[in-house]
Design a protein around this motif. Structure first.
Motif, PDB file in Angstrom:
ATOM      1  N   THR A 170       0.829  -1.205   0.000  1.00 51.92           N
ATOM      2  CA  THR A 170       0.000   0.000   0.000  1.00 51.92           C
ATOM      3  C   THR A 170       0.861   1.252   0.000  1.00 51.92           C
ATOM      4  OG1 THR A 170      -1.625  -1.244   1.308  1.00 51.92           O
ATOM      5  CG2 THR A 170      -1.945   1.125   1.144  1.00 51.92           C
ATOM      6  N   PHE A 171       1.982   1.210   0.689  1.00 51.13           N
ATOM      7  CA  PHE A 171       2.912   2.333   0.676  1.00 51.13           C
ATOM      8  C   PHE A 171       3.449   2.581  -0.726  1.00 51.13           C
ATOM      9  CE2 PHE A 171       7.430   3.617   0.939  1.00 51.13           C
ATOM     10  CZ  PHE A 171       7.254   4.913   1.414  1.00 51.13           C
ATOM     11  N   GLY A 172       3.769   1.517  -1.460  1.00 48.81           N
ATOM     12  CA  GLY A 172       4.217   1.676  -2.842  1.00 48.81           C
ATOM     13  C   GLY A 172       3.158   2.297  -3.725  1.00 48.81           C
ATOM     14  N   LEU A 173       1.881   1.967  -3.469  1.00 47.58           N
ATOM     15  CA  LEU A 173       0.794   2.571  -4.239  1.00 47.58           C
ATOM     16  C   LEU A 173       0.760   4.077  -4.056  1.00 47.58           C
ATOM     17  CD1 LEU A 173      -1.973   2.220  -5.849  1.00 47.58           C
ATOM     18  CD2 LEU A 173      -3.027   2.208  -3.585  1.00 47.58           C
ATOM     19  N   THR A 174       0.915   4.546  -2.817  1.00 47.07           N
ATOM     20  CA  THR A 174       0.826   5.979  -2.537  1.00 47.07           C
ATOM     21  C   THR A 174       2.039   6.759  -3.029  1.00 47.07           C
ATOM     22  OG1 THR A 174       1.780   5.653  -0.325  1.00 47.07           O
ATOM     23  CG2 THR A 174      -0.630   5.567  -0.524  1.00 47.07           C
TER      24      THR A 174
ATOM     25  N   TYR B 142      -3.529   9.567  -5.030  1.00 45.85           N
ATOM     26  CA  TYR B 142      -2.968   9.090  -3.772  1.00 45.85           C
ATOM     27  C   TYR B 142      -1.523   9.543  -3.569  1.00 45.85           C
ATOM     28  CZ  TYR B 142      -7.051   6.048  -3.697  1.00 45.85           C
ATOM     29  OH  TYR B 142      -8.335   5.574  -3.703  1.00 45.85           O
ATOM     30  N   SER B 143      -0.857   9.942  -4.636  1.00 43.56           N
ATOM     31  CA  SER B 143       0.547  10.341  -4.527  1.00 43.56           C
ATOM     32  C   SER B 143       0.723  11.854  -4.565  1.00 43.56           C
ATOM     33  CB  SER B 143       1.358   9.718  -5.671  1.00 43.56           C
ATOM     34  OG  SER B 143       0.882  10.179  -6.928  1.00 43.56           O
TER      35      SER B 143
ATOM     36  N   PRO C 252      -0.229  16.056   3.415  1.00 44.98           N
ATOM     37  CA  PRO C 252       0.721  16.001   4.542  1.00 44.98           C
ATOM     38  C   PRO C 252       1.152  14.572   4.838  1.00 44.98           C
ATOM     39  CG  PRO C 252      -1.155  17.415   5.069  1.00 44.98           C
ATOM     40  CD  PRO C 252      -1.498  16.712   3.787  1.00 44.98           C
ATOM     41  N   ALA C 253       2.360  14.448   5.366  1.00 45.10           N
ATOM     42  CA  ALA C 253       2.909  13.116   5.653  1.00 45.10           C
ATOM     43  C   ALA C 253       2.088  12.383   6.709  1.00 45.10           C
ATOM     44  CB  ALA C 253       4.359  13.253   6.109  1.00 45.10           C
ATOM     45  N   GLN C 254       1.552  13.116   7.680  1.00 39.50           N
ATOM     46  CA  GLN C 254       0.747  12.472   8.716  1.00 39.50           C
ATOM     47  C   GLN C 254      -0.537  11.876   8.133  1.00 39.50           C
ATOM     48  OE1 GLN C 254       1.907  15.531   8.775  1.00 39.50           O
ATOM     49  NE2 GLN C 254       3.189  15.832  10.593  1.00 39.50           N
ATOM     50  N   VAL C 255      -1.166  12.631   7.216  1.00 40.63           N
ATOM     51  CA  VAL C 255      -2.387  12.131   6.574  1.00 40.63           C
ATOM     52  C   VAL C 255      -2.074  10.926   5.690  1.00 40.63           C
ATOM     53  CG1 VAL C 255      -4.286  12.747   5.036  1.00 40.63           C
ATOM     54  CG2 VAL C 255      -3.418  14.426   6.665  1.00 40.63           C
TER      55      VAL C 255
END
Length: 282
Positions: A39-43, A49-50, A55-58
């Motif tokens: 999922t991190f790779g998707l964002t 999504y990218s 913001p990094a927190q969101v």
């Protein structure tokens, strides 16, 4: 005398609960981290999504929430988890690459649409006017940024972000965790998808480019027939005005093409994952 017994009983219950939580983490933690990595790779690459303005927190909350929801609702079959930390780290990197490839193939058409606007600006003589795009943290021309924002709006209105997310979670069945292999079949499909960057950009910009070429050709003939006419000033005045006029006339068709490309984004991403999951003998 009953109070110490009650306290001891409560203490035993809390210890049992903590042990149960630790057992759940040991059982599901490695699998959850693999889902989190994909999922991190998707964002990192997927459109919407990218966005760099997020913001990094969101972004971190979104990644954890999506991974947790998939883990709870689907409960995927866990792959063989290696006991070696190095092998497990390699497994995490492979899952990140799957998400990145999926998102990158979806973003190809978005980049192509933005490139079409930049091609138009080059021919209209507006390429020197560069604007900052907060979504990508890059400089782009005026029409390129306009095309990007319109495409992103069409993508959201058509629920493309939801279709893309559903297709992404479908990759866990199409390409189970721990089975990543980027061979010649996947490379061929990846190059084919990347080739759409030039094809779509030229296809969208071609009508306006043809009109601007006719203007250049006409001004060249005018310069030969009447050298006393200042063709350079006419060029600076006619091409931006005519280009914007044709752009306004064709805007409905351009938006319609963008909506069609929204479905192609999901298809391209899925075709790339299918190529990775496909065995050489198939």
């Amino acid at each position: 005398m009953a109070l110490p017994i009650i306290a001891t009983h409560a203490g035993n219950v809390s210890v049992n609960e903590i042990g149960h939580i630790i057992a759940l983490v040991e059982k599901n933690g490695p699998v959850f981290l693999l889902i989190l990595a994909r999922t991190f790779g998707l964002t990192l690459q997927a459109p919407f999504y990218s966005g760099k303005s997020l913001p990094a927190q969101v972004r971190a909350t979104l990644i954890v929430a999506l991974s947790m929801m998939y883990m709870i609702t689907v409960n995927p079959k866990p792959p063989p988890i290696p006991s070696n930390y190095i092998l497990y780290s390699i497994l995490l990197i492979q899952e990140i690459l799957i998400g990145v490839i999926f998102g990158f193939c979806a973003s190809i058409l978005v980049s192509a649409i933005q490139a079409a606007g930049e091609l138009i600006d080059v021919q209209m003589g507006l390429s020197m006017v560069m604007l900052f795009n907060p979504q990508t943290k890059t400089q782009s021309s005026a029409t390129g940024k306009l095309f990007y924002q319109i495409e992103l709006m069409v993508f959201i209105i058509a629920h493309g972000h939801l279709y893309l997310l559903a297709a992404f979670f479908g990759t866990f069945e199409m390409l189970p965790m721990g089975t990543f292999k980027f061979d010649i079949i996947a490379m061929t499909e990846f190059i084919k998808i990347c080739g759409k960057l030039f094809y779509v950009a030229i296809q969208m910009a071609l009508p306006i480019l043809i009109v601007l070429f006719i203007i250049d050709f006409s001004l060249g003939i005018t310069n030969k027939v009447s050298p006393q006419i200042n063709v350079l000033e006419l060029n600076f005045a006619m091409k931006p005005t005519t280009g914007m006029l044709i752009l306004l006339i064709l805007m409905s068709s351009i938006v319609s093409m963008m909506s069609e490309y929204t479905g192609d984004m999901v298809k391209d991403s899925l075709s790339a994952i299918r190529a990775i999951a496909k065995k050489p003998s198939q």
